[in-house]
Motif scaffolding. Structure first.
Motif, PDB file in Angstrom:
ATOM      1  N   ARG A 265      50.278 102.434 -87.854  1.00 51.73           N
ATOM      2  CA  ARG A 265      51.523 101.671 -87.778  1.00 51.73           C
ATOM      3  C   ARG A 265      51.280 100.183 -88.042  1.00 51.73           C
ATOM      4  NH1 ARG A 265      55.892 104.155 -85.234  1.00 51.73           N
ATOM      5  NH2 ARG A 265      56.516 102.210 -84.224  1.00 51.73           N
ATOM      6  N   MET A 266      50.088  99.700 -87.711  1.00 49.45           N
ATOM      7  CA  MET A 266      49.724  98.321 -88.052  1.00 49.45           C
ATOM      8  C   MET A 266      49.677  98.143 -89.566  1.00 49.45           C
ATOM      9  SD  MET A 266      46.763  97.928 -85.152  1.00 49.45           S
ATOM     10  CE  MET A 266      46.031  96.405 -85.739  1.00 49.45           C
ATOM     11  N   LEU A 267      49.192  99.163 -90.263  1.00 48.93           N
ATOM     12  CA  LEU A 267      49.160  99.120 -91.728  1.00 48.93           C
ATOM     13  C   LEU A 267      50.575  99.149 -92.303  1.00 48.93           C
ATOM     14  CD1 LEU A 267      47.936  99.449 -94.579  1.00 48.93           C
ATOM     15  CD2 LEU A 267      47.654 101.892 -94.069  1.00 48.93           C
TER      16      LEU A 267
ATOM     17  N   ALA B  89      42.180  96.866 -72.002  1.00 54.32           N
ATOM     18  CA  ALA B  89      41.476  96.980 -73.286  1.00 54.32           C
ATOM     19  C   ALA B  89      42.495  97.136 -74.415  1.00 54.32           C
ATOM     20  CB  ALA B  89      40.533  98.181 -73.261  1.00 54.32           C
ATOM     21  N   PRO B  90      42.211  96.597 -75.588  1.00 49.80           N
ATOM     22  CA  PRO B  90      43.145  96.725 -76.722  1.00 49.80           C
ATOM     23  C   PRO B  90      43.382  98.182 -77.102  1.00 49.80           C
ATOM     24  CG  PRO B  90      41.470  95.056 -77.167  1.00 49.80           C
ATOM     25  CD  PRO B  90      41.039  95.781 -75.929  1.00 49.80           C
ATOM     26  N   ALA B  91      44.601  98.472 -77.559  1.00 50.40           N
ATOM     27  CA  ALA B  91      44.913  99.815 -78.040  1.00 50.40           C
ATOM     28  C   ALA B  91      44.135 100.120 -79.311  1.00 50.40           C
ATOM     29  CB  ALA B  91      46.412  99.948 -78.292  1.00 50.40           C
ATOM     30  N   VAL B  92      43.953  99.098 -80.149  1.00 52.36           N
ATOM     31  CA  VAL B  92      43.075  99.164 -81.318  1.00 52.36           C
ATOM     32  C   VAL B  92      42.148  97.965 -81.205  1.00 52.36           C
ATOM     33  CG1 VAL B  92      42.918  99.050 -83.825  1.00 52.36           C
ATOM     34  CG2 VAL B  92      44.775 100.341 -82.757  1.00 52.36           C
ATOM     35  N   ASN B  93      40.848  98.231 -81.207  1.00 56.34           N
ATOM     36  CA  ASN B  93      39.877  97.197 -80.829  1.00 56.34           C
ATOM     37  C   ASN B  93      38.941  96.856 -81.992  1.00 56.34           C
ATOM     38  OD1 ASN B  93      38.216  95.446 -79.484  1.00 56.34           O
ATOM     39  ND2 ASN B  93      37.701  96.843 -77.816  1.00 56.34           N
ATOM     40  N   ARG B  94      39.279  95.754 -82.709  1.00 53.85           N
ATOM     41  CA  ARG B  94      38.425  95.211 -83.767  1.00 53.85           C
ATOM     42  C   ARG B  94      37.965  96.270 -84.766  1.00 53.85           C
ATOM     43  NH1 ARG B  94      34.619  90.773 -80.515  1.00 53.85           N
ATOM     44  NH2 ARG B  94      36.357  89.517 -79.736  1.00 53.85           N
TER      45      ARG B  94
ATOM     46  N   GLU C  86      53.797  97.850 -86.263  1.00 55.23           N
ATOM     47  CA  GLU C  86      53.153  97.239 -85.096  1.00 55.23           C
ATOM     48  C   GLU C  86      52.550  95.915 -85.547  1.00 55.23           C
ATOM     49  OE1 GLU C  86      52.941  98.052 -81.963  1.00 55.23           O
ATOM     50  OE2 GLU C  86      53.542 100.157 -81.880  1.00 55.23           O
ATOM     51  N   PRO C  87      52.658  94.859 -84.744  1.00 53.66           N
ATOM     52  CA  PRO C  87      52.029  93.576 -85.110  1.00 53.66           C
ATOM     53  C   PRO C  87      50.513  93.654 -84.997  1.00 53.66           C
ATOM     54  CG  PRO C  87      52.984  93.439 -82.914  1.00 53.66           C
ATOM     55  CD  PRO C  87      53.407  94.766 -83.472  1.00 53.66           C
ATOM     56  N   ILE C  88      49.831  92.770 -85.696  1.00 51.81           N
ATOM     57  CA  ILE C  88      48.375  92.677 -85.646  1.00 51.81           C
ATOM     58  C   ILE C  88      48.029  91.435 -84.837  1.00 51.81           C
ATOM     59  CG2 ILE C  88      46.280  92.435 -87.032  1.00 51.81           C
ATOM     60  CD1 ILE C  88      47.995  93.739 -89.343  1.00 51.81           C
ATOM     61  N   ASP C  89      47.467  91.632 -83.651  1.00 53.87           N
ATOM     62  CA  ASP C  89      47.218  90.520 -82.734  1.00 53.87           C
ATOM     63  C   ASP C  89      45.947  89.750 -83.078  1.00 53.87           C
ATOM     64  OD1 ASP C  89      49.491  90.979 -80.917  1.00 53.87           O
ATOM     65  OD2 ASP C  89      48.453  92.845 -80.466  1.00 53.87           O
ATOM     66  N   GLU C  90      44.975  90.424 -83.632  1.00 51.68           N
ATOM     67  CA  GLU C  90      43.735  89.775 -84.059  1.00 51.68           C
ATOM     68  C   GLU C  90      43.292  90.423 -85.361  1.00 51.68           C
ATOM     69  OE1 GLU C  90      40.858  90.225 -80.990  1.00 51.68           O
ATOM     70  OE2 GLU C  90      41.831  88.803 -79.614  1.00 51.68           O
TER      71      GLU C  90
ATOM     72  N   ALA D  54      40.630  94.293 -87.042  1.00 49.68           N
ATOM     73  CA  ALA D  54      42.042  94.343 -86.640  1.00 49.68           C
ATOM     74  C   ALA D  54      42.198  94.893 -85.219  1.00 49.68           C
ATOM     75  CB  ALA D  54      42.833  95.205 -87.610  1.00 49.68           C
ATOM     76  N   SER D  55      43.010  94.212 -84.417  1.00 49.30           N
ATOM     77  CA  SER D  55      43.245  94.619 -83.030  1.00 49.30           C
ATOM     78  C   SER D  55      44.735  94.610 -82.718  1.00 49.30           C
ATOM     79  CB  SER D  55      42.536  93.672 -82.049  1.00 49.30           C
ATOM     80  OG  SER D  55      41.136  93.720 -82.210  1.00 49.30           O
ATOM     81  N   ARG D  56      45.113  95.515 -81.836  1.00 47.33           N
ATOM     82  CA  ARG D  56      46.478  95.526 -81.284  1.00 47.33           C
ATOM     83  C   ARG D  56      46.351  95.475 -79.771  1.00 47.33           C
ATOM     84  NH1 ARG D  56      50.768  94.207 -79.687  1.00 47.33           N
ATOM     85  NH2 ARG D  56      52.708  95.407 -79.813  1.00 47.33           N
ATOM     86  N   ILE D  57      46.918  94.430 -79.159  1.00 50.61           N
ATOM     87  CA  ILE D  57      46.774  94.197 -77.722  1.00 50.61           C
ATOM     88  C   ILE D  57      48.158  94.238 -77.086  1.00 50.61           C
ATOM     89  CG2 ILE D  57      45.926  92.608 -75.950  1.00 50.61           C
ATOM     90  CD1 ILE D  57      44.111  91.398 -78.166  1.00 50.61           C
TER      91      ILE D  57
END
Length: 378
Positions: free
Chosen positions: A49-51, A18-23, A55-59, A9-12
């Protein structure tokens, strides 16, 4: 109750950065209390917040009970949030705040009253149910915010630094209460904090994040004793682990702090001597022992230090020291200073004294000089 799974899971926010949350790939077991910890900007709150659907999940994807919820609205995920800022309605009483979501869900009044009363009893809020937030302390307001989540009987709790606005004494008592409550309810919980003490004392497991990348996930004690890399070693534990760069690997599979320095440290793997000629040595504050004081105690089997500050805390003391230059020691303490923890025998130690120390046998952790990964994991 539910399982939670992050799958790459990534948030870009900005494609050029660089992604805020990277894979991030991470599984939270049913009923587990998982703590996300890291410095500011590490992506821990974003991951939570993605959970929650904020926040959306970009990848990649996020699953709850093996169901992909990446495209579901927050209200459809059955996840309850507890925020740092309490987020209570100031014009409503504690009872009304706790009942609000249930009323919106058209639950019968009798069931709402039962749920609110049950949560209030768990949190010792019965006497505060008719008071408004302005009439409560910070700790009481935080308990009301928790009660508002409990009454919903969610699959997952998400807690975003809920104790950061409380004073030190109240934080200790409240974190104990949260841990006890979570065990009683058995609800899968993801808890975010920047305070590694909270992480170590509350979590069944702790996940360490740095710049959006997951560094290590493990039980608190194993994380402390077997950090995966130098970042985890320095972040987990207070005071931090001392890191010594440039220790020489000898042919017999030990590490030496200088060419004529006889302080030999046994490496965990014999094959290190065949592949690398240097290692990074990590020593916890409680793993140093004082061999002697003053210049007369100098020896090749010790590290000379100058005491800069003695912090006496009753049953223990912290010695803040800086390293002294010596031609017998070519390895360098990272930052030029270290902190020792002593339980007793520290009454005669004062600032500006010279002391000679060495690590206790078998207490050191060793890291690769380039990747800075713990040699146990290579």
């Amino acid at each position: 109750m539910a399982t939670v799974e992050y799958q790459q899971a990534s948030r870009i926010y900005d494609p050029s950065r660089a992604p805020a949350v990277n894979r991030v790939s991470l599984t939270v077991a049913d009923g587990e209390f998982l703590v996300l910890v890291g410095p500011s900007g590490s992506g821990k709150s974003t991951a939570m917040r993605m959970l929650a659907g904020l926040e959306p999940i970009d990848e990649g994807s996020v699953l709850i009970d093996d169901v992909d919820v990446s495209e579901l609205r927050a209200r459809d995920r059955d996840v309850a949030m507890v925020f740092q800022s309490y987020a209570l309605y100031p014009n409503m009483s504690a009872r009304q705040n706790m009942a609000f979501a249930l009323q919106n869900a058209k639950m019968p009044k009798k069931e709402i009253d039962e749920q609110v009363q049950r949560a209030a009893a768990m949190l010792e809020l019965e006497s505060l149910l008719d008071k408004k937030p302005s009439q409560m302390s910070g700790g009481q307001r935080q308990r009301v915010a928790m009660g508002r989540s409990i009454v919903r009987n969610p699959k997952v709790f998400c807690m975003d630094e809920p104790l950061s606005n409380l004073d030190a004494k109240l934080r200790v008592s409240t974190r104990a209460q949260i841990g006890e409550l979570q065990r009683e309810l058995g609800v899968t919980t993801v808890y975010v904090t920047h305070d590694q003490t909270e992480a170590m004392t509350m979590g069944d497991r702790v996940a360490v994040l740095r710049e959006g990348v997951l560094q290590q996930v493990d039980e608190p004690t194993h994380l402390y004793e077997h950090p995966g890399n130098t970042f985890v070693a320095g972040f987990i534990g207070s005071p931090a682990m001392t890191l010594i760069d440039g220790a020489t690997v000898t042919s017999d599979g030990s590490a030496r702090l200088g060419p004529r320095h006889a302080l030999d440290l046994e490496l965990p793997r014999d094959d290190v001597a065949k592949t690398d000629d240097r290692v990074i040595v990590g020593v916890r504050p409680e793993s140093w022992e004082i061999v002697g004081t003053g210049s007369a105690a100098a020896g090749s089997d010790t590290v000379p230090l100058q005491v800069r500050l003695v912090e006496r805390l009753g049953g223990e003391a912290f010695l803040h020291c800086r390293t002294l230059e010596t031609d017998a020691m070519t390895a360098a303490v990272r930052g030029g200073q270290l902190v020792m923890r002593l339980d007793q025998g520290f009454k005669d130690l004062e600032a500006d004294m010279t002391i000679h120390v060495r690590p206790t046998p078998g207490s050191c952790v060793f890291f690769h000089p380039d990747s800075e990964i713990n040699l146990e994991y290579l």
